[in-house]
Design an enzyme around this catalytic site. Structure first.
Site, PDB file in Angstrom:
ATOM      1  N   ARG A 160       0.780  -1.298   0.028  1.00 31.13           N
ATOM      2  CA  ARG A 160      -0.016  -0.289  -0.182  1.00 31.13           C
ATOM      3  C   ARG A 160       0.715   1.204   0.149  1.00 31.13           C
ATOM      4  O   ARG A 160       0.530   2.279  -0.853  1.00 31.13           O
ATOM      5  CB  ARG A 160      -0.884   0.076   1.222  1.00 31.13           C
ATOM      6  CG  ARG A 160      -2.181  -0.884   1.034  1.00 31.13           C
ATOM      7  CD  ARG A 160      -2.933  -0.825   2.276  1.00 31.13           C
ATOM      8  NE  ARG A 160      -2.355  -1.716   3.378  1.00 31.13           N
ATOM      9  CZ  ARG A 160      -2.652  -2.977   3.589  1.00 31.13           C
ATOM     10  NH1 ARG A 160      -4.136  -3.387   3.532  1.00 31.13           N
ATOM     11  NH2 ARG A 160      -1.886  -3.869   4.488  1.00 31.13           N
ATOM     12  N   VAL A 161       1.689   1.392   0.940  1.00 28.73           N
ATOM     13  CA  VAL A 161       2.504   2.612   1.073  1.00 28.73           C
ATOM     14  C   VAL A 161       3.559   2.810  -0.109  1.00 28.73           C
ATOM     15  O   VAL A 161       3.802   3.742  -0.890  1.00 28.73           O
ATOM     16  CB  VAL A 161       3.466   2.729   2.389  1.00 28.73           C
ATOM     17  CG1 VAL A 161       4.294   4.048   2.351  1.00 28.73           C
ATOM     18  CG2 VAL A 161       2.497   2.720   3.593  1.00 28.73           C
ATOM     19  N   ASP A 184       9.843  -7.050  -4.592  1.00 27.10           N
ATOM     20  CA  ASP A 184       8.736  -7.499  -3.830  1.00 27.10           C
ATOM     21  C   ASP A 184       8.250  -8.883  -4.378  1.00 27.10           C
ATOM     22  O   ASP A 184       7.653  -8.869  -5.436  1.00 27.10           O
ATOM     23  CB  ASP A 184       7.524  -6.414  -3.812  1.00 27.10           C
ATOM     24  CG  ASP A 184       6.367  -6.916  -2.892  1.00 27.10           C
ATOM     25  OD1 ASP A 184       6.439  -8.141  -2.533  1.00 27.10           O
ATOM     26  OD2 ASP A 184       5.743  -6.069  -2.257  1.00 27.10           O
ATOM     27  N   ALA A 209       9.169   2.488   7.185  1.00 27.48           N
ATOM     28  CA  ALA A 209       8.540   1.428   7.448  1.00 27.48           C
ATOM     29  C   ALA A 209       8.415   0.865   8.792  1.00 27.48           C
ATOM     30  O   ALA A 209       7.985   1.195   9.526  1.00 27.48           O
ATOM     31  CB  ALA A 209       9.013   0.196   6.371  1.00 27.48           C
ATOM     32  N   ARG A 210       9.893   0.208   9.134  1.00 23.89           N
ATOM     33  CA  ARG A 210       9.961  -0.198  10.454  1.00 23.89           C
ATOM     34  C   ARG A 210      11.488  -0.213  10.675  1.00 23.89           C
ATOM     35  O   ARG A 210      12.033  -0.818   9.885  1.00 23.89           O
ATOM     36  CB  ARG A 210       9.421  -1.737  10.462  1.00 23.89           C
ATOM     37  CG  ARG A 210       7.933  -1.830  10.761  1.00 23.89           C
ATOM     38  CD  ARG A 210       7.732  -1.265  12.249  1.00 23.89           C
ATOM     39  NE  ARG A 210       6.187  -1.246  12.583  1.00 23.89           N
ATOM     40  CZ  ARG A 210       5.410  -0.060  12.369  1.00 23.89           C
ATOM     41  NH1 ARG A 210       5.891   0.980  11.631  1.00 23.89           N
ATOM     42  NH2 ARG A 210       4.180   0.000  12.779  1.00 23.89           N
ATOM     43  N   GLU A 212      12.120   1.767  20.120  1.00 29.38           N
ATOM     44  CA  GLU A 212      11.235   2.993  20.073  1.00 29.38           C
ATOM     45  C   GLU A 212      10.887   3.344  21.556  1.00 29.38           C
ATOM     46  O   GLU A 212      10.221   2.067  22.111  1.00 29.38           O
ATOM     47  CB  GLU A 212      10.060   3.052  18.996  1.00 29.38           C
ATOM     48  CG  GLU A 212      11.033   3.250  17.583  1.00 29.38           C
ATOM     49  CD  GLU A 212       9.956   3.431  16.449  1.00 29.38           C
ATOM     50  OE1 GLU A 212       8.830   3.513  16.873  1.00 29.38           O
ATOM     51  OE2 GLU A 212      10.470   3.262  15.377  1.00 29.38           O
ATOM     52  N   HIS A 232       9.201   8.480  14.555  1.00 31.72           N
ATOM     53  CA  HIS A 232       8.044   7.673  13.828  1.00 31.72           C
ATOM     54  C   HIS A 232       6.967   8.506  13.520  1.00 31.72           C
ATOM     55  O   HIS A 232       5.909   8.304  14.203  1.00 31.72           O
ATOM     56  CB  HIS A 232       7.791   6.601  15.126  1.00 31.72           C
ATOM     57  CG  HIS A 232       7.155   5.475  14.370  1.00 31.72           C
ATOM     58  ND1 HIS A 232       7.240   4.240  14.757  1.00 31.72           N
ATOM     59  CD2 HIS A 232       6.051   5.363  13.274  1.00 31.72           C
ATOM     60  CE1 HIS A 232       6.500   3.469  13.976  1.00 31.72           C
ATOM     61  NE2 HIS A 232       5.685   4.146  13.203  1.00 31.72           N
ATOM     62  N   ALA A 255       2.787   8.541  10.282  1.00 26.29           N
ATOM     63  CA  ALA A 255       1.378   8.422  10.025  1.00 26.29           C
ATOM     64  C   ALA A 255       0.657   9.905  10.914  1.00 26.29           C
ATOM     65  O   ALA A 255      -0.322   9.856  11.321  1.00 26.29           O
ATOM     66  CB  ALA A 255       0.799   7.127  10.839  1.00 26.29           C
TER      67      ALA A 255
HETATM   68  P1  NAD Z   1       1.543  -3.970   2.989  1.00 24.04           P
HETATM   69  O1  NAD Z   1       1.337  -4.931   3.600  1.00 24.04           O
HETATM   70  O2  NAD Z   1       0.426  -2.965   2.051  1.00 24.04           O
HETATM   71  O3  NAD Z   1       2.764  -3.757   1.999  1.00 24.04           O
HETATM   72  C1  NAD Z   1       3.941  -4.496   2.195  1.00 24.04           C
HETATM   73  C2  NAD Z   1       4.575  -5.011   1.243  1.00 24.04           C
HETATM   74  O4  NAD Z   1       5.771  -5.683   1.279  1.00 24.04           O
HETATM   75  C3  NAD Z   1       3.848  -5.997   0.380  1.00 24.04           C
HETATM   76  O5  NAD Z   1       3.685  -5.612  -0.768  1.00 24.04           O
HETATM   77  C4  NAD Z   1       4.577  -7.455   0.594  1.00 24.04           C
HETATM   78  O6  NAD Z   1       4.410  -8.238  -0.524  1.00 24.04           O
HETATM   79  C5  NAD Z   1       5.959  -6.744   0.642  1.00 24.04           C
HETATM   80  N1  NAD Z   1       6.807  -7.751   1.501  1.00 24.04           N
HETATM   81  C6  NAD Z   1       6.694  -8.652   2.354  1.00 24.04           C
HETATM   82  N2  NAD Z   1       7.765  -9.207   2.738  1.00 24.04           N
HETATM   83  C7  NAD Z   1       8.828  -8.711   1.861  1.00 24.04           C
HETATM   84  C8  NAD Z   1      10.118  -9.142   1.740  1.00 24.04           C
HETATM   85  N3  NAD Z   1      10.700 -10.203   2.433  1.00 24.04           N
HETATM   86  N4  NAD Z   1      10.956  -8.813   0.575  1.00 24.04           N
HETATM   87  C9  NAD Z   1      10.173  -7.677  -0.053  1.00 24.04           C
HETATM   88  N5  NAD Z   1       8.903  -7.408  -0.039  1.00 24.04           N
HETATM   89  C10 NAD Z   1       8.133  -7.857   0.942  1.00 24.04           C
HETATM   90  O7  NAD Z   1       2.031  -2.635   3.975  1.00 24.04           O
HETATM   91  P2  NAD Z   1       1.949  -1.022   4.034  1.00 24.04           P
HETATM   92  O8  NAD Z   1       0.786  -0.391   4.408  1.00 24.04           O
HETATM   93  O9  NAD Z   1       2.507  -0.822   2.714  1.00 24.04           O
HETATM   94  O10 NAD Z   1       3.182  -0.628   5.041  1.00 24.04           O
HETATM   95  C11 NAD Z   1       4.443  -0.854   4.808  1.00 24.04           C
HETATM   96  C12 NAD Z   1       5.419  -0.476   5.869  1.00 24.04           C
HETATM   97  O11 NAD Z   1       5.225   0.731   6.353  1.00 24.04           O
HETATM   98  C13 NAD Z   1       5.008  -1.458   7.119  1.00 24.04           C
HETATM   99  O12 NAD Z   1       5.965  -1.781   7.781  1.00 24.04           O
HETATM  100  C14 NAD Z   1       4.049  -0.450   8.220  1.00 24.04           C
HETATM  101  O13 NAD Z   1       4.185  -0.927   9.515  1.00 24.04           O
HETATM  102  C15 NAD Z   1       4.986   0.715   7.742  1.00 24.04           C
HETATM  103  N6  NAD Z   1       4.157   1.997   8.061  1.00 24.04           N
HETATM  104  C16 NAD Z   1       4.694   2.771   8.962  1.00 24.04           C
HETATM  105  C17 NAD Z   1       4.076   4.163   9.124  1.00 24.04           C
HETATM  106  C18 NAD Z   1       5.107   4.942   9.885  1.00 24.04           C
HETATM  107  O14 NAD Z   1       4.633   5.917  10.599  1.00 24.04           O
HETATM  108  N7  NAD Z   1       6.349   5.305   9.603  1.00 24.04           N
HETATM  109  C19 NAD Z   1       2.884   4.348   8.746  1.00 24.04           C
HETATM  110  C20 NAD Z   1       2.471   3.375   8.046  1.00 24.04           C
HETATM  111  C21 NAD Z   1       2.984   2.193   7.673  1.00 24.04           C
HETATM  112  C1  MLT Z   2       1.776   2.101  11.466  1.00 22.33           C
HETATM  113  O1  MLT Z   2       2.269   1.022  11.635  1.00 22.33           O
HETATM  114  O2  MLT Z   2       0.463   2.241  11.261  1.00 22.33           O
HETATM  115  C2  MLT Z   2       2.539   3.179  11.633  1.00 22.33           C
HETATM  116  O3  MLT Z   2       3.784   2.900  12.488  1.00 22.33           O
HETATM  117  C3  MLT Z   2       1.822   4.290  12.320  1.00 22.33           C
HETATM  118  C4  MLT Z   2       1.895   4.556  13.903  1.00 22.33           C
HETATM  119  O4  MLT Z   2       1.041   4.053  14.381  1.00 22.33           O
HETATM  120  O5  MLT Z   2       2.489   5.214  14.500  1.00 22.33           O
END
Ligand code: NAD
Ligand code: MLT
Length: 529
Positions: free
Chosen positions: A149-150, A169, A228-229, A258, A277, A280
């Protein structure tokens, strides 16, 4: 329900919970024993990334029904433990995608143009115009690790700014990547070609330290962004790579620990920019995720489908009204089947015939399993029933047939040990009136409610009168009765709907008669008595 919130969420979510009639309590920054105390009487728990929801939390919260994560990442929640305890885990995966992707773009620019570094120096009175020569994103290659998604939203945004896109991916289709104008590649190729690398995978055992010293060495003067993480990039290796100029700059929003450890090496490197962080942290995103989680908590409390449940069988919300009556019917059929079965179960089959076969029945099958396991006093609900079956080596077979001889829809639950089996078929009269219509092939018409006596007996005169007399003598009122037989004088099955329970003594009196093969008392209210 009592809802405990242990990480701050937007007021909109709290208001929604209160409007839905829940008692809401907040206890931010609690951990250890304080968290276990706070959660002890909670029915729902709401967290973001700050609360570690471990096995101990589930142990301490016997009434917990659901953990709602106001955001996507659930690496702080022990989902296996939740499942073992029958607790739903649900997240809000959509609400902050835009915010996270915009933050990623902002971080890419911030590192490529050294914005935070220049900002600090200017605030300190220093006009360091000559010290910064940035990099344009236009015409450069963006390597995206994780095109979910992101990742996809980042691809759209940075693609529109003139970047070439190469993505790693293994789980995304070539077609989807094409639509985004991204080329799928191996991690190695993505690293080789990328001028900017951005990470968008979850943190899993597979992605932990996915980007280490060797991978960073391939970046050769490029930039790294991680929103991401923490833990996906080896932090010490990244700090060294930027310090040594192997990587030109890095922008990091997320950390292995964190809040960040003050000794984290990334904090010491000037060309590593950091945010706490914040991906979001927009008003819109926080409102979205908070209300989404509130809605799911209310749905769980009301027994409706939980839209983003990660460990529970799902049902499409629009299909729920059609499927709902079958959930109870299948559970009841399972309860009856197991109470008629004297052997150790090795398999449970759930067959759907007629119109119900067109529906998504995952939740119905889980409910049938719940019905089978509950009288055995296993701590079970529809969330953990499938994993309980797996753990105990019980095969679960689900089958569907479009045609149904006598009924619009028929659900059959069969328990078996490979040699012996008992099957119970249920249907809905007039769409919502549950009936048991077959037990082990005998046609019956029983209302599955309260107390039942199911008797296998010889088809001889007086036997029904005898059972009725024994029940009457013991103040057990008969609400309804149905008798079915194979052949005249052969074996028969008699089903009594009763207003009162049948004691062991009454059952033994009936069993002692030579015309009786076996009487079974079925309680649909609780465990086998
Ligand atoms: P998502 O599940 O929609 O997408 C993750 C993608 O990673 C998927 O397409 C999956 O196929 C791929 N993937 C999984 N394992 C893999 C691997 N070993 N190698 C390559 N690709 C792989 O998740 P999302 O909503 O896009 O979120 C992505 C990340 O962003 C997550 O870690 C989420 O926690 C993080 N996130 C962080 C914040 C923030 O505040 N910083 C906000 C939102 C999401
Ligand atoms: C999430 O996984 O959605 C993000 O890390 C956002 C957060 O909760 O801070």
């Amino acid at each position: 329900m009592k809802v405990l919130i242990t990480d701050p969420i937007a007021d909109a979510g709290i208001d929604r919970l209160r409007d839905d009639g829940h008692e809401v309590e907040t206890a931010y920054d609690v951990e250890g024993e304080a968290l276990l105390d706070a959660v002890a009487d909670a029915n729902a728990l709401v967290v973001r990334s700050g609360t570690e929801v471990t096995e101990d939390v589930f142990e301490a919260a016997p009434d917990l029904l659901i953990v709602g994560r106001a955001g996507i990442g659930v690496d702080n929640i022990d989902i296996d433990a939740a499942t073992d305890h029958g607790v739903i885990v649900a997240n809000a995966p959509e609400g902050n995608v835009r915010a996270a992707s915009e933050h990623t773009v902002a971080m890419a620019f911030a590192t490529a143009r050294s914005i935070p570094q220049a900002h600090i120096r200017l605030k300190d009175g220093e006009w360091a115009k000559g010290d910064y020569l940035g990099t344009e994103v236009n015409g450069k290659t963006l390597g995206i690790v994780g095109l979910g998604r992101v990742g996809q939203e980042v691809a759209k945004r940075l693609g529109a700014l003139g970047m070439d896109l190469v993505a790693y991916d293994p789980y995304i289709s070539e077609e989807r990547a094409d639509q985004l104008g991204a080329e799928l590649a191996s991690l190695e190729e993505a690293l080789d070609r990328a001028d900017f690398l951005t990470i968008h995978t979850p943190l899993t055992p597979e992605t932990e330290n996915l980007i280490g010293e060797a991978e960073l060495a391939q970046m050769e003067g490029g930039y790294v962004v991680n929103c991401a993480r923490g833990g996906i990039i080896d932090e010490a290796a990244l700090a060294d790579a930027v310090d040594d100029g192997i990587v030109a700059g890095a922008a990091i929003d997320v950390f292995a620990d964190e809040p960040i450890d003050p000794d984290n090496p990334l904090l010491d490197v000037d060309d590593v920019i950091v945010t706490p962080h914040l991906g979001a942290s927009t008003a819109a995103a926080q409102q979205n995720v908070a209300t989404s989680v509130a809605e799911q908590i209310s749905a769980a409390g009301a027994g409706r489908p939980v839209a983003n449940a990660l460990n529970a069988p799902s049902i499409d919300e629009s299909a729920f009204p059609r499927v709902k009556p079958y959930i109870e019917l299948a559970e009841t059929a399972g309860k009856i089947a197991i109470q008629l079965f004297d052997e150790r179960i090795e398999s449970v089959s759930v067959d759907y015939a007629g119109e119900i076969a067109d529906e998504d029945v995952e939740f119905v099958t889980a409910s049938a399993l719940k019905g089978v396991f509950e009288p055995l006093e296993w701590q079970v609900n529809a969330v953990n029933a499938p994993s309980i079956a797996e753990e105990r080596g019980i095969d679960v077979v689900e089958s569907k047939t479009r045609s149904s001889e006598d009924f619009n829809s028929l659900v059959t639950v069969e328990v078996s040990n490979g040699e012996e089996s008992v099957s119970v078929c249920g249907t809905l009269f007039a769409g919502d009136d549950p009936r048991i219509v077959r037990i082990d092939g005998y046609r019956v018409d029983a209302i599955p409610h309260g107390h039942m006596l199911v008797v296998r007996n010889n088809d001889t005169p007086g036997v029904i009168g005898f059972i009725g007399t024994v029940l009457g003598d013991n103040d057990v009122n008969i609400a309804g009765m149905f008798n079915a037989r194979e052949t005249i004088g052969g074996e028969a099955l008699t089903v009594y709907n009763l207003d009162d329970p049948v004691t062991d003594d009454v059952r033994a009196t009936i069993a002692a008669d030579e015309r009786i093969i076996e009487p079974y008392y079925i309680s649909l209210n609780g465990t086998i008595e």
